[in-house]
Design an enzyme around this catalytic site. Structure first.
Site, short mmCIF file in Angstrom:
data_model
loop_
_atom_site.label_atom_id
_atom_site.label_comp_id
_atom_site.label_asym_id
_atom_site.label_seq_id
_atom_site.Cartn_x
_atom_site.Cartn_y
_atom_site.Cartn_z
N ALA A 130 0.75 -1.22 -0.05
CA ALA A 130 -0.19 0.10 -0.08
C ALA A 130 0.79 1.21 0.01
CB ALA A 130 -1.06 -0.08 1.34
N GLY A 131 1.35 1.46 -1.26
CA GLY A 131 2.23 2.59 -1.40
C GLY A 131 1.37 3.64 -2.05
N SER A 132 1.34 3.84 -3.42
CA SER A 132 0.60 4.58 -4.26
C SER A 132 -0.93 4.45 -4.16
CB SER A 132 0.98 4.66 -5.84
OG SER A 132 2.33 5.03 -5.96
N ASP A 239 -3.14 17.61 -0.07
CA ASP A 239 -2.86 18.56 -1.03
C ASP A 239 -1.60 19.52 -0.29
OD1 ASP A 239 -4.65 18.09 -2.94
OD2 ASP A 239 -6.16 19.10 -2.40
N GLU A 241 0.61 18.23 1.62
CA GLU A 241 1.76 17.58 1.80
C GLU A 241 2.40 17.87 0.30
OE1 GLU A 241 3.57 12.84 2.16
OE2 GLU A 241 1.48 13.17 1.64
N ARG A 267 35.36 29.17 -11.10
CA ARG A 267 36.06 27.98 -11.61
C ARG A 267 36.60 28.39 -13.18
NH1 ARG A 267 39.41 23.66 -11.21
NH2 ARG A 267 38.95 21.71 -12.25
N GLY A 338 32.04 18.52 -11.74
CA GLY A 338 32.89 17.60 -12.05
C GLY A 338 33.47 16.52 -11.09
N SER A 365 5.88 10.42 -9.21
CA SER A 365 6.03 11.13 -10.24
C SER A 365 4.81 10.76 -11.35
CB SER A 365 7.30 11.30 -11.19
OG SER A 365 8.21 12.32 -10.41
#
Length: 378
Positions: A130-132, A239, A241, A267, A338, A365
């Site tokens: 039970a995540g998404s 909302d 969150e 630099r 770098g 996402s």
């Protein structure tokens, strides 16, 4: 295109930035991250400054701040220490749930403690299955006289291994989907509850934990919300969150962008500053454009929440735009520094590790894109 703030908003940003400048030097955040040490000193200072319960009304000892002020707070916290900012969000989520749905006794006992940082409560919703899809909760809370008997396992509960209590979401046996969900405050001293820290890529200072509940007996008056309100309790802060996550990401992106520009101006390679190379300049221009857009989307959601406008779709847009921008800025910050950017001596590698969590936590996402697609009628 930068955000235009009014006098109150500018004053709040100055206040919050000054707080973190005093209490959260980059070296402090780096040390907490490197050692996986909970930032106890910063947590206490934030509590004394009223930042952990800023959302609460004055009658409970809070500052009574609206969503716009909270977005500014989260943005400045993200600029200073996004790992800790995530913890502030969890405290606000728990405090908001108790303020909206708690009994008079719960509000009187717990909210003043939230307002001054006298309690640390973790948010226990996610599970292996039970995540998404949080409606797939498998943790059960069986009523037994004047108690609930709770069995199950929670994952990714921020700071649960050092929390005073966990707000545990479970379901009554025999129910499914949105029905039968309930919220219970389970204190860390409960012999049936154990929290084990997880070893994660980022957010290593506040940390996240697996919470195991084995026949944990919890008083019935520890329930937050009445019968049939569990789903509303769970969704109540969604909302906010997503707004908070977006604000943290925009603050962190702004910090990295400013830092990277400063680095590139100093630099020198091939007889001139790296900032003089067109390929580099164009990358920074793109990142600045994305950061400004994400910030504007975030504050539009904040103003909407503050005025009572519907923002569910816009919150997903802001969360998605801001967190993916943070990841992109962090990636380029490491790349443009770098070899040094890849070492633990550079702050940018910490952001690179933390940024990934924000693309996942608070609704991944892919979930945000699906919400947006539905909003388009697809």
């Amino acid at each position: 295109m930068r955000l235009m703030e009014d006098t109150r908003e500018s004053a709040l940003r100055e206040e919050f930035r000054a707080f973190f400048a005093e209490h959260c030097a980059p070296e402090y955040a780096d040390e907490c991250d490197a050692r996986g040490r909970f930032p106890e000193e910063l947590y206490r200072a934030a509590g004394q400054a009223g930042l952990l319960g800023a959302c609460l009304p004055a009658e409970h000892g809070g500052r009574g701040e609206d969503a716009t002020a909270l977005a500014i707070l989260f943005s400045e916290a993200g600029r200073a220490f996004p790992d800790f900012a995530n913890l502030i969000v969890r405290q606000h989520l728990c405090a908001t749930v108790l303020e909206r749905f708690g009994s008079p006794e719960q509000r009187a006992e717990l909210l003043p403690r939230f307002a001054r940082g006298g309690i640390h409560m973790a948010f226990g919703a996610s599970e292996r299955g039970a995540g998404s899809d949080v409606t797939a909760l498998a943790t059960t809370a069986r009523r037994d006289g004047g108690e609930y008997v709770v069995d199950g396992e929670k994952l990714y509960a921020t700071g649960a291994h050092v929390a005073d209590a966990v707000l545990v979401f479970a379901r009554e046996p025999g129910t499914s989907g949105r029905e039968g969900i309930c919220a219970l405050v389970v204190w860390s001293g409960n012999p049936g509850m154990r929290a084990e820290r997880l070893d994660t890529l980022g957010v290593r200072a506040t940390g996240t934990a697996m919470v195991t509940l084995t026949a944990a007996r919890v008083p019935a008056d520890a329930r937050v919300g009445g019968d049939g309100e569990g789903w509303r309790v769970l969704r109540s802060g969604l909302d906010m969150e997503r707004l908070a996550t977006a604000a943290i990401a925009t603050g962190a992106s702004r910090f990295l962008l400013d830092r990277t520009i400063g680095y590139l101006n100093e630099r020198r390679q091939f007889g001139r500053p790296l900032s003089g190379l067109q390929a580099v300049r164009h990358r920074l221009a793109d990142l600045a454009m994305r950061t400004d857009a994400a910030e504007l989307a975030t504050m539009a959601v904040a103003h909407g929440l503050a005025t009572g406008a519907p923002v569910h779709l816009d919150a997903s847009v802001a969360k998605l735009a801001a967190t993916e921008t943070y990841m992109a800025v962090a990636h380029q910050a490491v790349q443009l520094e770098g070899g040094h950017g890849y070492t633990k001596d550079s702050v940018v590698q910490r952001h690179y590790r933390d940024a990934k969590m924000y693309e996942i936590g608070g609704g991944a996402s892919d979930v945000q894109r699906d919400i947006i697609a539905r909003g388009l009628g697809l």
